[in-house]
Design an enzyme around this catalytic site. Structure first.
Site, PDB file in Angstrom:
ATOM      1  CE1 TYR A 188     -31.061  -3.373  -5.333  1.00 38.92           C
ATOM      2  CE2 TYR A 188     -29.726  -2.130  -3.773  1.00 38.92           C
ATOM      3  CZ  TYR A 188     -30.322  -3.311  -4.167  1.00 38.92           C
ATOM      4  OH  TYR A 188     -30.180  -4.438  -3.391  1.00 38.92           O
ATOM      5  CB  SER A 243     -30.373  -3.000   0.284  1.00 40.53           C
ATOM      6  OG  SER A 243     -29.079  -2.529  -0.034  1.00 40.53           O
TER       7      SER A 243
END
Length: 279
Positions: A151, A138
């Site tokens: 995250y 990501s």
């Protein structure tokens, strides 16, 4: 790598990016092992795809589950050529000071350790077939993780795992890479930004960086990277220049967020809401 006839072991395959990657890989002639927590949902997709698709139940928090799924996939298809470590979750939009420890650690358990367990479970067959490992990363590998620290921590760890694998597997003729993906129009992103504090942080960042790409575009980027055995792939287009200038862009981004009143107010609201919930 020509995907025709190759076997892809895809975690998080029930919906979102995992499911669309499976559909498009299958359309390119690949056979797909659909791996996830809910067998019934996976089976619907397997039935939709037909011959060359099979569903295997496994939670990425369990190394034993993943080993069993990998063994069953090998028994079904004869081996595994490509690992697509995709399973992931989004944490609640809380600060490090207020997030429940279990929520923080569960996110890391799924998003980082789940990828490590996936690779470890299926790697012996990939080694035998001189295949490829693709970790779904990501932009949060280098974006500031305000209100999404677990995250971001996980995706930074996934980046390092991919880099190590790339070097360690090279003597065996196996390649590895990471996909740096921006926001995708999936339930995961929509649920995350449904929270007002997360939405406030999103508004503080230029819109080009938070505009969602289609799940189809993300899946095509993943599959194209596998076919090229790429060390890294990024999507949408603006991610690549930011990666190239990350030493500059990350410090600028931190400074912008640090001095943005909307972000500071969002942090205060998130902490207040978390404390009220705890009480």
């Amino acid at each position: 790598m020509d995907l025709d006839g190759k076997v892809l072991f895809i975690t998080g395959a029930a919906r979102g990016l995992g499911a669309e990657t499976a559909r498009r890989a299958h359309a390119r002639g690949a056979r797909v092992a659909l791996v996830g927590r809910t067998l019934a949902t996976l089976q619907v997709l397997a039935d939709e795809l037909g011959s060359g698709a099979a569903a295997f139940e496994a939670d990425v928090t369990s190394a034993e589950n993943l080993r069993r799924a990998a063994d069953d996939a090998i028994a079904t298809f004869g081996g595994i050529d490509v690992i697509v470590a995709n399973a992931g979750i989004a944490p609640p939009s809380h600060t490090v000071a207020t997030i429940a420890p279990d929520a923080f650690e569960h996110t890391v358990e799924v998003d980082l350790l789940g990828q490590w367990r996936t690779v470890r479970a299926a790697l012996p067959s990939v080694l035998e077939r001189r295949g490829h490992v693709l970790l779904v990363g990501s932009i949060y590998a280098f974006f500031n993780g305000v209100l999404a620290a677990p995250y971001a921590v996980s995706k930074a760890g996934v980046e390092q795992l991919a880099r190590a694998l790339r070097v360690e597997l090279a003597p065996h003729g196996v390649t590895a890479g990471i996909a740096y993906l921006g926001f995708i129009d999936t339930d995961l992103a929509n649920d995350a930004f449904a929270d007002e504090a997360a939405a406030a942080v999103r508004r503080a960042v230029p819109g080009i960086f938070t505009k969602e790409m289609t799940v189809g575009a993300a899946a095509d980027a993943v599959l194209d990277a596998i076919e090229r055995r790429a060390a890294r792939v990024s999507a949408p287009g603006w991610v690549r220049p930011l990666l190239a200038m990350r030493s500059l862009t990350t410090s600028v981004m931190d400074d912008v967020l640090l001095h943005n009143r909307g972000v500071q107010a969002a942090i205060t609201r998130a902490e207040t809401a978390a404390r009220q919930t705890d009480s």
